[in-house]
Scaffold this active site. Structure first.
Site, PDB file in Angstrom:
ATOM      1  N   VAL A  69     122.006   1.441  20.253  1.00 13.56           N
ATOM      2  CA  VAL A  69     122.201   0.422  19.230  1.00 13.56           C
ATOM      3  C   VAL A  69     123.379   0.771  18.326  1.00 13.56           C
ATOM      4  O   VAL A  69     123.722   0.013  17.422  1.00 13.56           O
ATOM      5  CB  VAL A  69     120.900   0.240  18.421  1.00 13.56           C
ATOM      6  CG1 VAL A  69     120.632   1.433  17.516  1.00 13.56           C
ATOM      7  CG2 VAL A  69     120.897  -1.058  17.638  1.00 13.56           C
TER       8      VAL A  69
ATOM      9  N   CYS B  42     129.556  11.687   9.890  1.00  9.81           N
ATOM     10  CA  CYS B  42     130.907  12.095  10.301  1.00  9.81           C
ATOM     11  C   CYS B  42     131.683  11.058  11.095  1.00  9.81           C
ATOM     12  O   CYS B  42     132.863  10.841  10.836  1.00  9.81           O
ATOM     13  CB  CYS B  42     130.831  13.389  11.119  1.00  9.81           C
ATOM     14  SG  CYS B  42     130.380  14.823  10.117  1.00  9.81           S
TER      15      CYS B  42
END
Length: 427
Positions: free
Chosen positions: A203, A209
């Site tokens: 998904v 990060c």
């Protein structure tokens, strides 16, 4: 050569805490002090209940805390006493994956250290190399100038995010054609030039990060007058946003084009398994889209505290007014979350979700009962689940033609799949 005996790390979060805990564990003769302005976070590091969940972290911390590992809010003294201060002296970017951070730190693919090309900068670089050489082979320790080090960090995460967006784009094509994205990923991953890492359709990627580093790369390219390069990397983020919106739209369309006042069980809120980190989690975005359509969400995650889920969903960029208090319930176990639900939506690939008693869950759900598997964790159970009576929708595959069909309405969708979300979570 100058020998480091005292290290100060500024920041006791997901990077500083585990990194310096492992350094202390592997270098018992080095005193490591982790400092932070957040007193409650420091208190948690000094308690039996650590502020973050990471497999193996508790054992590492307890093995050296109070011996050569200390957590403190006394920042000034820690800096004055330190031989080396992480963050402010060198560029030593981390390449950790949450959920495997301790393993990554103990056995890294590489350690990258960047410093100024001056005598002082090179002495600092070599001093830090000596710390890592306690447990990392010298050939895995790379030294570069500061710009190369920083760009290597951004580029590494950008390349990984790009692979996820690439396979997610193919997942949309697979759903339209009848192909299986897992089979496609296996086929292309066997090409040694490509490899099989980070080819798992889902998904969408999350975490602190990937999006941050890709957007930093985009900003840098724009600032340096490289608009074509900036647009190239921006598309990685755009595809991730599209995958989330596409999945939410699929839920709504499959549930007969409306989820208003319907109960939806959200299983998993962390951005991936084996961590309690929710930053940029796809669950936040899926929850936002469903709340905007009036769905009642019952959310369960084995490691994310109730308070964190409420904070994430209450952000002004995610919800408005009393949406969370009206539409969100935090469940204490997955069975409670699924009781009376119209659909189950799996947003995090926790292993426990493969082992649930789905016959028990189906009996308590409203019919027809749907499962939307956003992480492909139930691939081996499709036949069993269909025999129970579930209607299954998964990423990158048409499970069966013998189900209530997924048929997008001909009407204008309630939210556009092309336009970016109007309110971006900042978590």
């Amino acid at each position: 050569m100058f020998e480091i005996k005292k290290i100060c790390c500024i920041g006791a979060g997901y990077v500083g805490g585990p990194t310096c805990s492992v350094i202390a564990h592997m270098c018992p003769e080095v005193r490591v002090t982790v400092v932070d302005v957040n007193e409650s976070r420091i208190n948690a590091w000094n308690s039996p209940t650590l502020p973050i969940y990471e497999p193996g972290l508790k054992e590492v911390v307890e093995s050296c805390r109070g011996k050569n590992l200390f957590f403190s809010t006394n920042i000034d003294d820690a800096i004055k006493e330190a031989d080396l201060v992480f963050i402010s002296v060198l560029s030593n970017p981390e390449f950790l994956a949450e959920g495997t951070a301790i393993k990554d730190l103990k056995n890294p693919d590489r350690v990258l250290i960047g410093g100024d090309e001056t005598p002082e900068g090179q002495r600092a670089v070599q001093a830090l190399c000596a710390v890592y050489e306690h447990w990392v082979p010298r050939e895995r320790i790379l030294t570069t100038n500061t710009w190369s080090s920083e760009l290597s960090k951004l580029a590494a995460n950008a390349f990984l995010a790009q692979r996820i967006s690439s396979i997610n784009s193919i997942s949309a094509l697979c759903e339209a054609t009848g192909a299986d994205v897992e089979e496609v990923a296996t086929a292309i991953g066997m090409d040694q030039r490509i490899g099989n890492k980070f080819l798992k359709a889902s998904v969408g990627f999350g975490g602190s990060c990937f999006q941050k580093d890709v957007l930093n790369l985009v900003y840098l390219c724009e600032a340096l007058n490289l608009p074509e390069v900036a647009r190239y990397w921006q598309q990685v983020i755009d595809m991730n946003d599209y995958q989330r919106r596409r999945f939410a739209s699929r839920i709504i369309d499959s549930l007969f084009n409306t989820v208003t006042d319907k109960k939806i069980a959200i299983l998993g809120f962390a951005f991936k398994k084996d961590t309690g980190d929710t930053r940029e989690s796809s669950s936040i975005y899926i929850s936002k889209y469903l709340m905007d359509e009036g769905a009642h969400l019952h959310i369960y995650d084995p490691k994310v505290p109730r308070e964190q889920i409420v904070v994430d969903l209450s952000h002004p960029g995610v919800s408005e007014d009393d949406q969370v208090s009206r539409l969100v319930t935090i469940s204490k176990d997955p069975y409670e979350a699924c009781d009376g639900a119209h659909a189950v939506v799996i947003c995090t690939e926790w292993d426990m979700f493969k082992e649930l008693d789905y016959e028990r869950i189906h009996k308590k759900m409203l019919k027809p009962a749907f499962i939307f598997d956003g992480r492909r964790v139930l691939d081996g159970l499709h036949s069993e689940l269909q025999a129970i009576g579930f209607q299954i929708e998964t990423i990158g595959k048409k499970v069966s033609s013998k189900r209530i069909p997924y048929a997008p309405s001909g009407e204008i969708p309630k939210f556009s799949l092309q336009d970016p979300p109007s309110k971006k979570p900042k978590v």
